[in-house]
Scaffold this motif. Structure first.
Motif, PDB file in Angstrom:
ATOM      1  N   ARG A 103       0.275  -0.981   0.034  1.00 26.21           N
ATOM      2  CA  ARG A 103       0.558   0.019  -0.057  1.00 26.21           C
ATOM      3  C   ARG A 103       0.797   1.577  -0.468  1.00 26.21           C
ATOM      4  NH1 ARG A 103      -5.241  -2.222   0.785  1.00 26.21           N
ATOM      5  NH2 ARG A 103      -4.632  -4.341   2.083  1.00 26.21           N
ATOM      6  N   PRO A 104       0.345   2.642  -1.049  1.00 25.20           N
ATOM      7  CA  PRO A 104       1.179   3.747  -0.990  1.00 25.20           C
ATOM      8  C   PRO A 104       1.871   3.782   0.798  1.00 25.20           C
ATOM      9  CG  PRO A 104      -0.849   3.696  -1.624  1.00 25.20           C
ATOM     10  CD  PRO A 104      -0.630   2.440  -1.567  1.00 25.20           C
ATOM     11  N   HIS A 105       2.681   4.477   0.710  1.00 25.64           N
ATOM     12  CA  HIS A 105       2.638   5.135   2.103  1.00 25.64           C
ATOM     13  C   HIS A 105       4.583   6.062   1.887  1.00 25.64           C
ATOM     14  CE1 HIS A 105       3.292   5.481   7.151  1.00 25.64           C
ATOM     15  NE2 HIS A 105       4.955   5.243   6.563  1.00 25.64           N
ATOM     16  N   GLU A 106       3.799   6.649   2.095  1.00 29.42           N
ATOM     17  CA  GLU A 106       5.113   8.376   2.630  1.00 29.42           C
ATOM     18  C   GLU A 106       6.080   8.024   1.089  1.00 29.42           C
ATOM     19  OE1 GLU A 106       7.633   7.311   5.712  1.00 29.42           O
ATOM     20  OE2 GLU A 106       5.695   8.356   7.072  1.00 29.42           O
ATOM     21  N   GLY A 107       5.545   7.673  -0.512  1.00 24.80           N
ATOM     22  CA  GLY A 107       6.119   8.096  -1.338  1.00 24.80           C
ATOM     23  C   GLY A 107       6.224   6.779  -1.901  1.00 24.80           C
ATOM     24  N   SER A 108       5.929   5.899  -1.624  1.00 28.36           N
ATOM     25  CA  SER A 108       6.581   4.439  -1.836  1.00 28.36           C
ATOM     26  C   SER A 108       5.315   3.620  -0.965  1.00 28.36           C
ATOM     27  CB  SER A 108       7.802   4.374  -1.559  1.00 28.36           C
ATOM     28  OG  SER A 108       7.916   4.187   0.118  1.00 28.36           O
ATOM     29  N   PHE A 109       5.284   2.018  -2.093  1.00 30.38           N
ATOM     30  CA  PHE A 109       4.467   1.428  -1.498  1.00 30.38           C
ATOM     31  C   PHE A 109       4.681   0.874  -0.693  1.00 30.38           C
ATOM     32  CE2 PHE A 109       2.495   2.943  -5.452  1.00 30.38           C
ATOM     33  CZ  PHE A 109       1.107   2.482  -5.158  1.00 30.38           C
ATOM     34  N   ARG A 110       4.554  -0.169   0.523  1.00 29.13           N
ATOM     35  CA  ARG A 110       5.288  -0.624   1.620  1.00 29.13           C
ATOM     36  C   ARG A 110       4.510  -1.606   1.940  1.00 29.13           C
ATOM     37  NH1 ARG A 110       9.989   0.620   0.533  1.00 29.13           N
ATOM     38  NH2 ARG A 110       9.988  -0.914   2.181  1.00 29.13           N
ATOM     39  N   LEU A 111       5.253  -2.783   2.384  1.00 31.07           N
ATOM     40  CA  LEU A 111       4.375  -4.619   3.163  1.00 31.07           C
ATOM     41  C   LEU A 111       4.484  -4.353   4.439  1.00 31.07           C
ATOM     42  CD1 LEU A 111       4.265  -7.485   3.028  1.00 31.07           C
ATOM     43  CD2 LEU A 111       6.202  -7.773   3.445  1.00 31.07           C
ATOM     44  N   ASP A 112       3.109  -4.361   4.870  1.00 28.56           N
ATOM     45  CA  ASP A 112       2.483  -5.022   6.056  1.00 28.56           C
ATOM     46  C   ASP A 112       3.000  -5.589   6.313  1.00 28.56           C
ATOM     47  OD1 ASP A 112       1.081  -5.298   8.623  1.00 28.56           O
ATOM     48  OD2 ASP A 112      -0.453  -3.778   7.817  1.00 28.56           O
ATOM     49  N   LEU A 113       3.997  -6.290   7.661  1.00 28.48           N
ATOM     50  CA  LEU A 113       4.135  -7.720   7.812  1.00 28.48           C
ATOM     51  C   LEU A 113       3.051  -7.897   8.385  1.00 28.48           C
ATOM     52  CD1 LEU A 113       8.141  -6.638   8.651  1.00 28.48           C
ATOM     53  CD2 LEU A 113       6.841  -8.361   7.095  1.00 28.48           C
ATOM     54  N   THR A 160       5.309  -2.014  -8.678  1.00 23.78           N
ATOM     55  CA  THR A 160       5.607  -0.730  -7.794  1.00 23.78           C
ATOM     56  C   THR A 160       6.753  -0.319  -7.792  1.00 23.78           C
ATOM     57  OG1 THR A 160       6.301  -2.428  -5.452  1.00 23.78           O
ATOM     58  CG2 THR A 160       4.221  -1.586  -6.577  1.00 23.78           C
ATOM     59  N   GLY A 161       8.184  -1.308  -8.109  1.00 24.14           N
ATOM     60  CA  GLY A 161       9.736  -0.544  -7.851  1.00 24.14           C
ATOM     61  C   GLY A 161      10.025  -0.853  -6.297  1.00 24.14           C
ATOM     62  N   THR A 162       9.509  -1.586  -5.723  1.00 28.33           N
ATOM     63  CA  THR A 162       9.435  -1.134  -4.306  1.00 28.33           C
ATOM     64  C   THR A 162      10.805  -2.185  -4.315  1.00 28.33           C
ATOM     65  OG1 THR A 162       7.725  -0.341  -3.027  1.00 28.33           O
ATOM     66  CG2 THR A 162       8.766  -2.339  -2.166  1.00 28.33           C
ATOM     67  N   VAL A 163      11.854  -2.041  -3.256  1.00 21.85           N
ATOM     68  CA  VAL A 163      13.052  -3.195  -3.014  1.00 21.85           C
ATOM     69  C   VAL A 163      12.682  -3.481  -1.341  1.00 21.85           C
ATOM     70  CG1 VAL A 163      15.633  -3.229  -2.413  1.00 21.85           C
ATOM     71  CG2 VAL A 163      14.455  -1.825  -4.826  1.00 21.85           C
ATOM     72  N   LEU A 164      12.168  -4.624  -1.521  1.00 25.92           N
ATOM     73  CA  LEU A 164      12.430  -4.563  -0.264  1.00 25.92           C
ATOM     74  C   LEU A 164      13.041  -4.998   1.061  1.00 25.92           C
ATOM     75  CD1 LEU A 164       9.790  -8.034   0.546  1.00 25.92           C
ATOM     76  CD2 LEU A 164       9.479  -6.108   0.543  1.00 25.92           C
ATOM     77  N   THR A 165      13.084  -3.927   1.978  1.00 22.41           N
ATOM     78  CA  THR A 165      14.386  -4.084   3.064  1.00 22.41           C
ATOM     79  C   THR A 165      15.272  -5.157   3.875  1.00 22.41           C
ATOM     80  OG1 THR A 165      12.848  -3.602   5.021  1.00 22.41           O
ATOM     81  CG2 THR A 165      13.543  -1.443   3.464  1.00 22.41           C
TER      82      THR A 165
END
Length: 394
Positions: free
Chosen positions: A150-160, A183-188
């Motif tokens: 989901r969008p969060h502060e300019g990127s798409f993030r995973l809710d663990l 989305t272009g997200t890279v998981l941390t």
């Protein structure tokens, strides 16, 4: 009556009834029909390194790969893949038993899911997802369970927490894509560590799609899930030459994992294409040993293209999620007064002479994806500048 069948059952397998012609085919045809700039499908408009193209020509002329190559892939390529995994990530694989060459990553995904998933098994996948994921899960008879970025502060993030809640007693496998398309997200590191802990705790298999491993920007780092504690023996890692070397038409992908997992995937793959891309396998073996300077230059070039397109889209009024990886930019069309990505993308060629992809096709929950649209920036800089100019004039 002649020509009629004895059954009213549809010809297409019911598991695939929801899948028609892909959105990529539809939008590419629309680009051709309207003469639009095609920023929909993710393929470069220039070829990769000349020395690698010449390596393919040399293999053709030398008669290497013109006949059936070995089923698991030519030894030179399997050895090069194993060396790449060791050099880049410290992962040791036996090229004879723990590496498998496939007809691109798409076949690798299909073969892995067909091998590891049985009817009724649940597969948890990050949503939005590459469209072949859903089709491959369906062909295996599995049930896909999406966990939405989901969008969060300019990127798409995973809710663990959402990911953990999605795992049930019927879950067989996690399907993880990082760097993430679309989305272009890279998981941390922290996110991946949590995924690994969950997989170990619940004894889950994991398939990781890492085809954009060399396309990460702005300090982001690609970390293979197989490097985390307890994950090597339960992870099937998928890579591809197409995205890294800009030869998408060669269709050379690969699988790495334990002997048992790769053996299972190979048992299915042999009845899909059996073998493919013979001469190109020898060329990709050479490509994998290119110096670090190649990868650094490749990333820098794509980052510059990303910035050209992202700035153009921002100037045109889109909300832009600047990607940390891949070669796609996701945008929100609501600031333009739009809310239906399908309608927007179908009208965009006439309005602006540009083609994009509605992200809703990558969602089970079409409403969640409705306002998002994806543009590809793996094109020449002058093409991206022209597209940005057209969009600004929309």
């Amino acid at each position: 009556m002649a020509g009629m069948t004895s059954s009213a059952r549809p010809h297409l397998n019911r598991r695939l009834a929801e899948f028609g012609t892909t959105i990529f085919a539809e939008m590419s045809a629309l680009a051709t029909a309207t003469g639009s700039i095609n920023l929909g499908q993710g393929f470069p408009d220039t070829d990769g390194p000349e020395e690698i193209r010449e390596a393919a020509v040399r293999a053709l002329r030398d008669g290497r790969g013109n006949q059936y190559p070995p089923g698991p892939g030519v030894p030179e390529l399997r050895t090069a893949i194993a060396a790449h995994q060791r050099r880049r990530y410290g992962l040791a694989y036996d090229p004879d038993t723990e590496v498998l060459v496939t007809a691109g990553a798409t076949e690798a995904i299909a073969a892995a899911l067909l091998a590891l998933v049985e009817p009724g098994d649940e597969v948890v996948a990050l949503e939005p997802y590459y469209d072949s994921y859903a089709a491959s899960i369906a062909m295996a008879g599995g049930r896909r369970v999406p966990v939405t970025l989901r969008p969060h502060e300019g990127s798409f993030r995973l809710d663990l927490d959402e990911l953990r809640a999605a795992v049930t007693g019927r879950t067989r496998l996690l399907l993880i894509n990082t760097p993430h398309n679309p989305t272009g997200t890279v998981l941390t590191r922290e996110e991946l560590a949590a995924i690994a802990e969950l997989a170990v705790e619940r004894d889950l298999l994991v398939v990781t799609d890492e085809v954009y491993e060399h396309l990460v920007f702005d300090g982001a780092e690609h970390l293979p899930l197989a490097t985390f504690p307890g994950m090597r023996e339960r992870t099937v890692s998928i890579g591809s030459a197409g995205k890294t070397y800009s030869f998408t038409g060669w269709k050379v992908g690969w699988v790495t994992g334990s002997r048992e997992l790769v053996g299972a995937v190979r048992a299915v793959k042999q009845f899909l294409t059996y073998v493919s891309s013979g001469p190109f396998q020898y060329a990709v073996a050479e490509a994998l040993s290119l110096p670090d300077a190649y990868f650094e230059e490749f990333r820098a070039g794509m980052r510059a293209r990303r910035d050209i397109l992202a700035e153009g889209l921002t100037a045109a009024g889109f909300e832009v999620f600047r990607p940390a990886g891949t070669y796609f930019v996701t945008t929100d069309i609501r600031p333009l007064g739009e809310k239906d990505g399908f309608a927007f993308c179908r009208a965009l060629p006439e309005r602006a002479g540009v083609v994009a992809i509605p992200n809703a096709v990558f969602y089970d929950d079409r409403e969640a994806g409705a306002p998002f649209v994806r543009f590809a920036f793996c094109k020449r800089e002058e093409v991206l500048r022209e597209a940005a100019e057209r969009l600004r004039g929309m």
